[in-house]
Design an enzyme around this catalytic site. Structure first.
Site, short mmCIF file in Angstrom:
data_model
loop_
_atom_site.label_atom_id
_atom_site.label_comp_id
_atom_site.label_asym_id
_atom_site.label_seq_id
_atom_site.Cartn_x
_atom_site.Cartn_y
_atom_site.Cartn_z
N HIS A 84 67.44 74.65 -2.37
CA HIS A 84 68.35 74.01 -3.22
C HIS A 84 68.91 75.32 -3.36
O HIS A 84 70.64 75.15 -3.99
CB HIS A 84 67.92 75.14 -4.90
CG HIS A 84 67.04 75.82 -5.15
ND1 HIS A 84 65.96 75.97 -5.64
CD2 HIS A 84 68.49 77.08 -6.06
CE1 HIS A 84 66.25 77.52 -6.17
NE2 HIS A 84 67.05 77.47 -6.87
N ASP A 219 60.72 73.52 -0.90
CA ASP A 219 61.76 74.66 -1.42
C ASP A 219 62.38 75.23 -0.85
O ASP A 219 62.42 76.88 -1.09
CB ASP A 219 61.84 74.54 -3.15
CG ASP A 219 63.08 74.61 -3.08
OD1 ASP A 219 63.97 75.00 -2.54
OD2 ASP A 219 63.78 75.00 -5.01
N SER A 648 66.11 82.57 -6.80
CA SER A 648 65.45 81.84 -5.51
C SER A 648 65.47 82.34 -4.74
O SER A 648 66.95 83.15 -4.21
CB SER A 648 67.05 80.52 -6.40
OG SER A 648 66.32 80.50 -7.47
#
Length: 713
Positions: A84, A219, A648
């Site tokens: 992402h 991810d 992240s």
């Protein structure tokens, strides 16, 4: 001394998670809580994590494109971050005919790696505390007088650093301005896409699974840093070569056990752990619910069109994910704050400290008065900002309004005009005027119905009906320069933005007569007249008092080891591999496997489809060296590391500093950790390195990338 608390163990391996952090912690890497980290199981020293004088783990950790974290995992600058985090770059390289979002992308060698203009990575070369220098001469001063001196001091401190041409210094306050730290940063600008799994792996579960556990998402995406022949930062060039890092992370594929020590190293964005109880109450009961309601309307409208049309799905994929991300986070945050009794806990903590230090009493009374007074203005600010942000028609009108203001005030020059055109072009690139007319109509109706009349423009009640709004907005949109559908100077802004902007004076006049501009201008004027100044005045008083409150907390609570709130600077957080028990009779294990992907598999579903090759690998049990003791490949795992947005892509490391996972999310029940970390509920979610390497090796057949890495078996 930090108090210890104990958690109910997960369902898979019964164990007690000892030494859980009561307050969490996002520590400046030069000031980590080394004693507790070693008590919890860390086997390396704090110097091995951060040492400005010789290679250390910090030399493998970068801020990716200003918002995420990434880490170097090979001696040739191979970079690992979240799918992402690289999503926007993957999307830009995708077309309907060559859809890397749907199919994935894997370079066959370095010659096939794709450049990404504008993408950067930042290394932190050193960190210095500069509090005394920055605050010199401010004793007894407050407000603008103090700010003026601090700003002069900041300039002087920055000028005092001896920097290389490729370095810059950034100074940031922590503890609400009670301390200041300088960061020496080196920025690399040639970053190329190396590989990414298809969204059915990298985004598996999509919005349904976002922020929740159990999770089964691969991810991750891979990039590479390129440098000039001297290994220094350079703009993109075919002559650049792979960057040779001072340090890169070994990648572990050892099995994980409940209670294993972990730490996460990255760039957490923003937390507010030291707010008073009244502020938490406002967030929980007013601000978050308002923002949730606007995004809910926008997301539902976009989703209907995206499900029906593939081109819209590609065009709006990144945008939708961005809007949905914090919508869902805020929902979990509200639930978590309520479940953890955050307001009551903070109020009890305040009372306990007031007994020790009476100065806190008057400070907290004044903070309560200020937050109560600011409340109505803060609520309208939340609604207004979310309406303008999520109705892109209004976002565009805002840009054009700022452009017109700059032209009429004589502040427009070629550079500013080019910046406006560049930003507008970026919006138009993925803009559907008809679809956004529906979004705009609905959020306008919500705003008109939810907001007291004294905050709104005159006669704004006519926008309470979304169906009437849609007829009006659609009619206006067809002939509006703002939406790129109406012509000006013989063209539209979508087709030829340079021609539209070539006649500044007439463009401004056209904008003044545009009904969409008139609508936005009336909204903006009402907001500026009735909210902005009042909100900011209160906030200025709150900020000054919050600094005083923070200093009193640190002065009074001698038993607590304080860490600064996150502010997008490099931090270390640590915890243990752990499951959780977030609700009565609900127990979560700490690990998921490919078997769980197959349980969720829904053929052709945009969230839960599974690539045929992955299904074949699973059915054949072709797992290679990546299976664990269960015989399956682990996919995701949870631990008690205190993370937030910006983490992240952060590396999750074991007791020896080996890479064991890639941080990408938090468990929904604990998303309130930005405000109130609770060790019983707060879990970060990571992609297991076993799954990452399995996908690279077995699924993508990209063994050339595996061969670059140092694998710890």
């Amino acid at each position: 001394m930090i108090k210890r608390s104990f958690l109910l163990s997960a369902v898979i391996v019964p164990a007690v998670m000892a030494f859980a952090q009561q307050y969490g912690g996002m520590w400046i890497p030069t000031e980590v809580n080394e004693k507790e980290m070693k008590e919890m199981g860390m086997k390396i020293s704090a110097k091995q994590i951060f040492d400005p004088s010789k290679p250390s783990i910090k030399d493998a950790v970068v801020q990716f494109n200003g918002g995420c974290t990434a880490e170097i995992i090979s001696p040739q600058g191979l970079l690992l971050t979240n799918h992402h985090c690289g999503y926007g770059q993957i999307q830009k390289h995708s077309t309907v005919e060559n859809d890397y979002l749907a199919d994935g992308f894997w370079a066959k060698d370095m010659n096939g790696e794709l450049p990404n203009p504008g993408v950067t990575v930042d290394f932190v070369a050193d960190i210095k505390e500069v509090t005394k220098q920055v605050l010199a001469g401010t004793d007894g001063l407050e407000g603008k007088a103090a700010e003026d001196i601090i700003n002069k001091n900041l300039d002087a401190v920055k000028a005092g650093f001896k920097l290389e041409p490729w370095q810059k210094v950034v100074i940031k306050p922590v503890y609400y301005g009670n301390k200041y730290y300088a960061y020496i940063i080196e920025t690399y600008k040639d970053i190329r896409l190396v590989g990414a799994p298809p969204s059915s792996i990298g985004k598996f579960g999509s919005d349904t699974d976002n922020w929740v556990w159990p999770r089964h998402t691969g991810d991750f995406s891979m990039f590479r840093i390129y440098a000039d022949k001297n290994n220094k930062p350079a703009e993109y060039s075919k002559d650049n070569v792979p960057y040779k890092p001072k340090y890169f992370l070994p990648v572990s594929i050892k099995d994980k056990q409940e209670n294993d020590f972990t730490f996460v190293f990255g760039f957490p964005g923003r937390t507010t752990e030291y707010l008073p109880a009244i502020a938490i109450e406002k967030v929980m009961n007013e601000i978050d619910p308002a923002m949730i309601s606007v995004r809910e309307v926008a997301l539902k409208t976009l989703d209907e069109k995206m499900r029906a049309d593939k081109e819209t799905k590609i065009k709006y994929a990144s945008k939708y994910a961005s809007v949905a991300n914090y919508w869902k986070k805020w929902i979990g945050e509200v639930e978590g704050l309520k479940k953890s009794n955050a307001v009551e806990k903070k109020a009890a903590y305040e009372r306990s400290l007031m007994d020790k230090n009476p100065k806190l009493n008057s400070t907290l009374i004044e903070l309560r008065r200020l937050y109560a007074g600011q409340g109505p203005f803060a609520l309208n600010r939340a609604y207004y900002s979310e309406v303008v942000r999520n109705a892109e028609t209004l976002t565009l009108a805002n840009f054009y309004s700022n452009y017109a203001d700059a032209v009429e005030s004589g502040k427009m020059d070629a550079a500013i005009a080019d910046n406006f055109k560049k930003r507008l072009t970026g919006i138009y690139q993925n803009f559907d005027g008809e679809l956004d007319a529906k979004v705009t109509a609905k959020v306008l109706a919500l705003y008109a119905n939810k907001t007291p009349q004294n905050f709104l423009p005159k006669d704004f009640e006519k926008y309470k009906d979304e169906n009437q709004n849609l007829k009006q907005i659609e009619e206006w949109s067809k002939n509006s320069v703002v939406t790129g559908r109406g012509t000006f100077n013989g063209t539209t802004a979508i087709k030829d933005i340079d021609k539209v902007f070539s006649d500044q004076k007439n463009l401004v006049q056209n904008l003044k007569n545009d009904p969409l501009m008139k609508l936005f201008t009336s909204m903006k004027k009402a907001y500026m007249d009735n909210t902005e100044e009042y909100f900011n005045t209160y906030q200025g008083h709150i900020d000054r008092l919050q600094k005083e409150y923070m200093a009193l907390l640190m002065e009074t609570d001698k038993d607590r080891k304080f860490f600064p709130d996150a502010n997008s600077t490099l931090r270390v957080t640590y915890g243990k591999v752990a499951g959780s028990s977030p609700r009565d009779a609900v127990k979560y294990g700490y690990q998921t496997h490919i078997a769980g992907i197959m349980e969720k598999y829904v053929p052709k579903d945009y969230e839960f489809d599974v690539p045929e090759k992955l299904i074949d690998l699973y059915n054949k049990k072709d797992f290679g060296i990546y299976k664990d003791k269960t015989g399956d490949v682990p996919v995701n795992f949870t631990a008690s590391n205190h993370t937030t947005g910006g983490n992240s892509g952060s590396p999750a490391l074991d007791a020896y500093g080996n890479l064991i996972g890639l941080n990408f999310d938090r468990q929904w029940e604990g998303t309130m950790s930005d405000i109130n970390y609770d060790p019983k509920l707060c879990r970060n979610i990571m992609v297991d390195t076993k799954y990452i390497l399995f996908i690279i090796d077995k699924y993508a057949d990209a063994k050339w990338l595996i061969n670059e890495m140092k694998i710890v078996k």
